[in-house]
Scaffold this motif. Structure first.
Motif, PDB file in Angstrom:
ATOM      1  N   PRO A 133      41.192  44.789  34.165  1.00  0.00           N
ATOM      2  CA  PRO A 133      40.685  43.565  34.781  1.00  0.00           C
ATOM      3  C   PRO A 133      39.385  43.163  34.101  1.00  0.00           C
ATOM      4  O   PRO A 133      38.650  44.036  33.630  1.00  0.00           O
ATOM      5  CB  PRO A 133      40.472  43.966  36.252  1.00  0.00           C
ATOM      6  CG  PRO A 133      40.348  45.459  36.223  1.00  0.00           C
ATOM      7  CD  PRO A 133      41.177  45.940  35.062  1.00  0.00           C
ATOM      8  N   PRO A 134      39.078  41.884  33.984  1.00  0.00           N
ATOM      9  CA  PRO A 134      39.757  40.718  34.578  1.00  0.00           C
ATOM     10  C   PRO A 134      40.905  40.157  33.746  1.00  0.00           C
ATOM     11  O   PRO A 134      41.093  38.937  33.707  1.00  0.00           O
ATOM     12  CB  PRO A 134      38.620  39.706  34.699  1.00  0.00           C
ATOM     13  CG  PRO A 134      37.777  39.983  33.490  1.00  0.00           C
ATOM     14  CD  PRO A 134      37.840  41.473  33.283  1.00  0.00           C
ATOM     15  N   TYR A 135      41.671  41.014  33.074  1.00  0.00           N
ATOM     16  CA  TYR A 135      42.878  40.613  32.361  1.00  0.00           C
ATOM     17  C   TYR A 135      42.557  39.642  31.220  1.00  0.00           C
ATOM     18  O   TYR A 135      42.850  38.461  31.274  1.00  0.00           O
ATOM     19  CB  TYR A 135      43.906  40.033  33.337  1.00  0.00           C
ATOM     20  CG  TYR A 135      44.143  40.952  34.516  1.00  0.00           C
ATOM     21  CD1 TYR A 135      44.712  42.212  34.318  1.00  0.00           C
ATOM     22  CD2 TYR A 135      43.750  40.598  35.794  1.00  0.00           C
ATOM     23  CE1 TYR A 135      44.894  43.083  35.378  1.00  0.00           C
ATOM     24  CE2 TYR A 135      43.924  41.457  36.860  1.00  0.00           C
ATOM     25  CZ  TYR A 135      44.497  42.707  36.647  1.00  0.00           C
ATOM     26  OH  TYR A 135      44.668  43.568  37.696  1.00  0.00           O
ATOM     27  N   ILE A 136      41.956  40.231  30.194  1.00  0.00           N
ATOM     28  CA  ILE A 136      41.496  39.438  29.054  1.00  0.00           C
ATOM     29  C   ILE A 136      42.558  39.375  27.960  1.00  0.00           C
ATOM     30  O   ILE A 136      43.567  40.086  27.991  1.00  0.00           O
ATOM     31  CB  ILE A 136      40.180  40.009  28.485  1.00  0.00           C
ATOM     32  CG1 ILE A 136      40.334  41.508  28.099  1.00  0.00           C
ATOM     33  CG2 ILE A 136      39.055  39.827  29.480  1.00  0.00           C
ATOM     34  CD1 ILE A 136      40.852  41.779  26.718  1.00  0.00           C
ATOM     35  N   GLY A 137      42.284  38.533  26.973  1.00  0.00           N
ATOM     36  CA  GLY A 137      43.165  38.456  25.819  1.00  0.00           C
ATOM     37  C   GLY A 137      42.915  37.202  25.020  1.00  0.00           C
ATOM     38  O   GLY A 137      41.972  36.450  25.264  1.00  0.00           O
ATOM     39  N   GLY A 138      43.789  36.984  24.047  1.00  0.00           N
ATOM     40  CA  GLY A 138      43.811  35.757  23.266  1.00  0.00           C
ATOM     41  C   GLY A 138      45.217  35.200  23.370  1.00  0.00           C
ATOM     42  O   GLY A 138      46.197  35.937  23.199  1.00  0.00           O
TER      43      GLY A 138
END
Length: 309
Positions: A207-212
């Protein structure tokens, strides 16, 4: 040299992903199901010659963390059956119809490793829509896809299943305090997490559920950089001494290297080892090829991590 059976496995995967015509693979009847192809592909993977070991990272410092990002389709999940990836494909078709009057499917074009908006563009061009018209509604693509996805979220996992080893690996990484996990995918962010939630694995990511995501940029290399920046900003802790991106396409490999991450290419999609390595060009020492994600100890080693079990 790969065995003839292993080469057949590559052809089976390409057929399953729509990269070749069925006529290119003798002995497979037109009535073969996607499920059947899926099983055959996995069987061929087991028979393939294990990839040669690549140079591994040295163990990461106790004062640093490892960031691991995953592609979704072909890496974490496999599309199967007549309703393969039903909700996501429906979102593409909805946007094509509403924005460009195209009554078609993304299966008409090669799209593996592409971002969602790029897939729409490729498909619309295939059906005769001018680039000028496509770009005139460019900013409407994501809203139209999300409009459909939100109304069909109950089908987010339909026609999808987790690939071998994925659940165990994600649980292993989630149990560690020196690893942060996220996504780098061509999927729009909301659709990506809808799929992860429906498959029961969203909570295994940090969390908080990151990405690209495909909603951030059309260039996958930029997505690797975006994910790293978000992780650093959103998840307090030591710096990231090692960054790893995992994917099944040449675009994933080149994106990882462009974005400053070690590339882990998995042979669970439609591409073979030589194709993944070719994407590295002169930087093959920063690429590791794995048959799949079943060997969690090997994966930890690639990341410079010890097995705590």
């Amino acid at each position: 040299m790969a065995s003839s059976f292993a080469s057949r496995g590559i052809l089976l995967r390409r057929l399953a992903h729509g990269l070749i015509n069925q006529a290119a693979l003798p002995g497979i009847s037109k009535g073969s199901s996607q499920n059947g192809l899926s099983v055959a592909c996995r069987a061929a993977l087991v028979a393939e010659t294990p990839p040669s070991k690549r140079r591994l990272f040295s163990s990461s410092s106790a004062s640093s963390r490892v960031l691991v990002t995953f592609d979704i389709d072909g890496t974490l999940v496999e599309a199967i059956g007549t309703e393969a990836n039903k909700m996501h494909k429906g979102a593409f078709s909805h946007a094509l119809k509403e924005l460009y009057g195209v009554d078609g499917t993304i299966d008409a074009v090669k799209h593996h490793g592409s971002t969602d908006k790029s897939v729409i563009k490729k498909t619309a061009l295939h059906y005769g829509v001018s680039e000028e018209k496509i770009m005139s509604r460019w900013d409407d693509i994501a809203p139209k896809m999300l409009e459909y996805a939100r109304g069909h979220v109950a089908h987010a996992a339909e026609g999808l299943h987790l690939l071998p080893g994925v659940l165990h690996l994600l649980k292993t990484l989630a149990a560690r305090d020196d690893v942060v996990t996220g996504l780098v995918t061509g999927n729009l962010s909301e659709i990506a997490w809808m799929k992860m939630n429906a498959l029961g694995i969203k909570d295994l990511f940090s969390p908080p559920y990151i990405g690209g995501f495909g909603s951030d940029h059309v260039d996958r290399g930029e997505l690797v950089k975006i994910a790293a920046a978000r992780a650093a900003q959103s998840i307090p802790g030591p710096s990231f001494g090692v960054r790893v991106h995992v994917g099944d396409t040449p675009n994933d490999v080149s994106a990882a290297l462009y974005g400053g991450a070690h590339a882990v290419g998995v042979l669970t999609g439609a591409f073979e080892e030589s194709e993944l390595l070719e994407a590295a060009k002169g930087d093959r020492n920063n690429v590791t090829i794995l048959e799949n994600l079943e060997d969690s100890e090997r994966f930890l080693s690639v990341c410079g991590l010890s097995n705590r079990s």
